[in-house]
Motif scaffolding. Structure first.
Motif, PDB file in Angstrom:
ATOM      1  N   UNK A  75       0.847  -1.179   0.000  1.00 48.88           N
ATOM      2  CA  UNK A  75       0.000   0.000   0.000  1.00 48.88           C
ATOM      3  C   UNK A  75       0.891   1.240   0.000  1.00 48.88           C
ATOM      4  N   UNK A  76       0.617   2.207  -0.874  1.00 54.00           N
ATOM      5  CA  UNK A  76       1.410   3.426  -0.876  1.00 54.00           C
ATOM      6  C   UNK A  76       1.031   4.396   0.244  1.00 54.00           C
ATOM      7  N   UNK A  77      -0.038   4.073   0.992  1.00 49.74           N
ATOM      8  CA  UNK A  77      -0.511   4.997   2.023  1.00 49.74           C
ATOM      9  C   UNK A  77      -0.413   4.466   3.445  1.00 49.74           C
ATOM     10  N   UNK A  78      -0.066   3.173   3.592  1.00 51.68           N
ATOM     11  CA  UNK A  78      -0.068   2.593   4.933  1.00 51.68           C
ATOM     12  C   UNK A  78       0.957   1.470   5.025  1.00 51.68           C
ATOM     13  N   UNK A  79       1.989   1.658   5.832  1.00 56.84           N
ATOM     14  CA  UNK A  79       2.975   0.577   5.994  1.00 56.84           C
ATOM     15  C   UNK A  79       2.315  -0.694   6.524  1.00 56.84           C
ATOM     16  N   UNK A  80       2.710  -1.838   5.984  1.00 55.27           N
ATOM     17  CA  UNK A  80       2.186  -3.121   6.445  1.00 55.27           C
ATOM     18  C   UNK A  80       0.862  -3.523   5.830  1.00 55.27           C
ATOM     19  N   UNK A  81       0.308  -2.698   4.946  1.00 54.29           N
ATOM     20  CA  UNK A  81      -0.937  -3.033   4.253  1.00 54.29           C
ATOM     21  C   UNK A  81      -0.604  -3.370   2.801  1.00 54.29           C
ATOM     22  N   UNK A  82      -1.484  -4.140   2.170  1.00 53.49           N
ATOM     23  CA  UNK A  82      -1.215  -4.632   0.815  1.00 53.49           C
ATOM     24  C   UNK A  82      -2.441  -4.468  -0.069  1.00 53.49           C
ATOM     25  N   UNK A  83      -2.182  -4.339  -1.355  1.00 51.36           N
ATOM     26  CA  UNK A  83      -3.228  -4.243  -2.364  1.00 51.36           C
ATOM     27  C   UNK A  83      -3.140  -5.455  -3.277  1.00 51.36           C
ATOM     28  N   UNK A  84      -4.296  -6.004  -3.627  1.00 52.36           N
ATOM     29  CA  UNK A  84      -4.374  -7.086  -4.595  1.00 52.36           C
ATOM     30  C   UNK A  84      -5.282  -6.596  -5.718  1.00 52.36           C
ATOM     31  N   UNK A  85      -4.676  -6.354  -6.859  1.00 54.32           N
ATOM     32  CA  UNK A  85      -5.413  -5.864  -8.028  1.00 54.32           C
ATOM     33  C   UNK A  85      -6.303  -6.982  -8.558  1.00 54.32           C
ATOM     34  N   UNK A  86      -7.578  -6.631  -8.864  1.00 45.33           N
ATOM     35  CA  UNK A  86      -8.445  -7.651  -9.449  1.00 45.33           C
ATOM     36  C   UNK A  86      -9.225  -7.157 -10.661  1.00 45.33           C
ATOM     37  N   UNK A  87      -9.322  -5.836 -10.883  1.00 43.56           N
ATOM     38  CA  UNK A  87     -10.093  -5.372 -12.024  1.00 43.56           C
ATOM     39  C   UNK A  87      -9.628  -3.979 -12.434  1.00 43.56           C
ATOM     40  N   UNK A  88      -9.701  -3.723 -13.743  1.00 42.64           N
ATOM     41  CA  UNK A  88      -9.375  -2.407 -14.294  1.00 42.64           C
ATOM     42  C   UNK A  88     -10.370  -2.054 -15.374  1.00 42.64           C
ATOM     43  N   UNK A  89     -10.474  -0.756 -15.648  1.00 47.79           N
ATOM     44  CA  UNK A  89     -11.243  -0.367 -16.821  1.00 47.79           C
ATOM     45  C   UNK A  89     -10.372  -0.573 -18.049  1.00 47.79           C
ATOM     46  N   UNK A  95      -8.635   1.386 -11.349  1.00 48.34           N
ATOM     47  CA  UNK A  95      -8.272   0.022 -10.963  1.00 48.34           C
ATOM     48  C   UNK A  95      -8.885  -0.273  -9.603  1.00 48.34           C
ATOM     49  N   UNK A  96      -9.388  -1.504  -9.430  1.00 44.11           N
ATOM     50  CA  UNK A  96      -9.965  -1.933  -8.155  1.00 44.11           C
ATOM     51  C   UNK A  96      -9.041  -2.944  -7.507  1.00 44.11           C
ATOM     52  N   UNK A  97      -8.940  -2.849  -6.185  1.00 35.42           N
ATOM     53  CA  UNK A  97      -8.046  -3.688  -5.392  1.00 35.42           C
ATOM     54  C   UNK A  97      -8.746  -4.176  -4.137  1.00 35.42           C
ATOM     55  N   UNK A  98      -8.330  -5.348  -3.658  1.00 29.66           N
ATOM     56  CA  UNK A  98      -8.594  -5.713  -2.276  1.00 29.66           C
ATOM     57  C   UNK A  98      -7.566  -4.967  -1.444  1.00 29.66           C
ATOM     58  N   UNK A  99      -7.993  -4.431  -0.314  1.00 33.79           N
ATOM     59  CA  UNK A  99      -7.074  -3.767   0.607  1.00 33.79           C
ATOM     60  C   UNK A  99      -6.945  -4.689   1.811  1.00 33.79           C
ATOM     61  N   UNK A 100      -5.738  -5.146   2.063  1.00 37.97           N
ATOM     62  CA  UNK A 100      -5.505  -6.151   3.099  1.00 37.97           C
ATOM     63  C   UNK A 100      -4.616  -5.592   4.207  1.00 37.97           C
ATOM     64  N   UNK A 101      -5.096  -5.764   5.448  1.00 39.24           N
ATOM     65  CA  UNK A 101      -4.336  -5.402   6.641  1.00 39.24           C
ATOM     66  C   UNK A 101      -4.256  -6.641   7.525  1.00 39.24           C
ATOM     67  N   UNK A 102      -3.196  -6.741   8.265  1.00 41.87           N
ATOM     68  CA  UNK A 102      -3.048  -7.876   9.196  1.00 41.87           C
ATOM     69  C   UNK A 102      -4.132  -7.807  10.269  1.00 41.87           C
ATOM     70  N   UNK A 103      -4.813  -8.943  10.457  1.00 43.89           N
ATOM     71  CA  UNK A 103      -5.794  -9.064  11.527  1.00 43.89           C
ATOM     72  C   UNK A 103      -7.098  -8.315  11.313  1.00 43.89           C
ATOM     73  N   UNK A 104      -7.353  -7.799  10.117  1.00 40.72           N
ATOM     74  CA  UNK A 104      -8.589  -7.063   9.844  1.00 40.72           C
ATOM     75  C   UNK A 104      -9.246  -7.602   8.583  1.00 40.72           C
ATOM     76  N   UNK A 105     -10.574  -7.454   8.475  1.00 39.36           N
ATOM     77  CA  UNK A 105     -11.244  -7.902   7.248  1.00 39.36           C
ATOM     78  C   UNK A 105     -10.788  -7.080   6.044  1.00 39.36           C
ATOM     79  N   UNK A 106     -10.711  -7.733   4.905  1.00 40.05           N
ATOM     80  CA  UNK A 106     -10.368  -7.048   3.657  1.00 40.05           C
ATOM     81  C   UNK A 106     -11.535  -6.174   3.230  1.00 40.05           C
TER      82      UNK A 106
END
Length: 176
Positions: A75-89, A95-106
């Motif tokens: 993630x460019x805005x939060x250390x330790x968070x991740x983006x998983x790209x799944x769709x684009x125009x 572009x749409x992404x899942x936003x994933x954080x440790x211990x929290x719902x996506x």
């Protein structure tokens, strides 16, 4: 509005297992496990079946298409968070992404121009916006809203079907 959620019942037949997506999702899960996050079950379930995996591509009125990637992005805005790209125009503007954080719902986010280094004066360029609390919520809203658009722009469509009208009913009506 979103009471139809839970197991993608609103989509119908899930079809056959999509071996290519299952393989990609397995590789992605291994990458995510290494950094301490996991894909949500609804995302895995949706993209594991042919009858569902292409549904958002099929219904899109703006040329959006699935672009699953086997590696997460920081993630460019939060250390330790991740983006998983799944769709684009179709032009890779949104572009749409899942936003994933440790211990929290996506949850699902979208970004305009995040993957590209354009010289753009738009203040929203490269900004990430939260757009759904779960993948299935995102998928349902995308599916319904695109179906509504298609229906409203078809001169032979007739009245809006109850499911689509019910979805629209949750929005406040403008004052007359």
């Amino acid at each position: 509005m979103l009471d139809a959620l839970g197991g993608f019942r609103w989509l119908g037949d899930r079809g056959q297992r999509n071996a290519g997506n299952v393989d990609l999702l397995t590789r992605l899960e291994m990458s995510l496990t290494a950094v301490g996050v996991a894909l949500p079950d609804d995302f895995i379930e949706f993209y594991s079946w042919d009858g569902w995996a292409a549904e958002l591509d099929t219904v899109s009125v703006t040329g959006c298409w699935t672009r699953l990637r086997p590696l997460p992005t920081f993630s460019p805005v939060e250390p330790g968070a991740f983006l998983v790209r799944f769709m684009s125009d179709q032009q890779d503007c949104v572009t749409w992404y899942l936003y994933l954080r440790r211990g929290e719902p996506a949850f699902v986010v979208h970004a305009y121009g995040l993957d590209f280094d354009y010289d753009d004066d738009d203040e929203d360029f490269g900004v990430i916006y939260r757009c759904a609390s779960s993948f299935e919520e995102f998928a349902y809203r995308f599916w319904v809203e695109n179906r509504i658009w298609r229906h409203l722009h078809d001169p032979d469509a007739g009245p809006l079907p109850p499911r689509l009208a019910g979805y629209l009913a949750h929005y406040p009506q403008p004052a007359s």
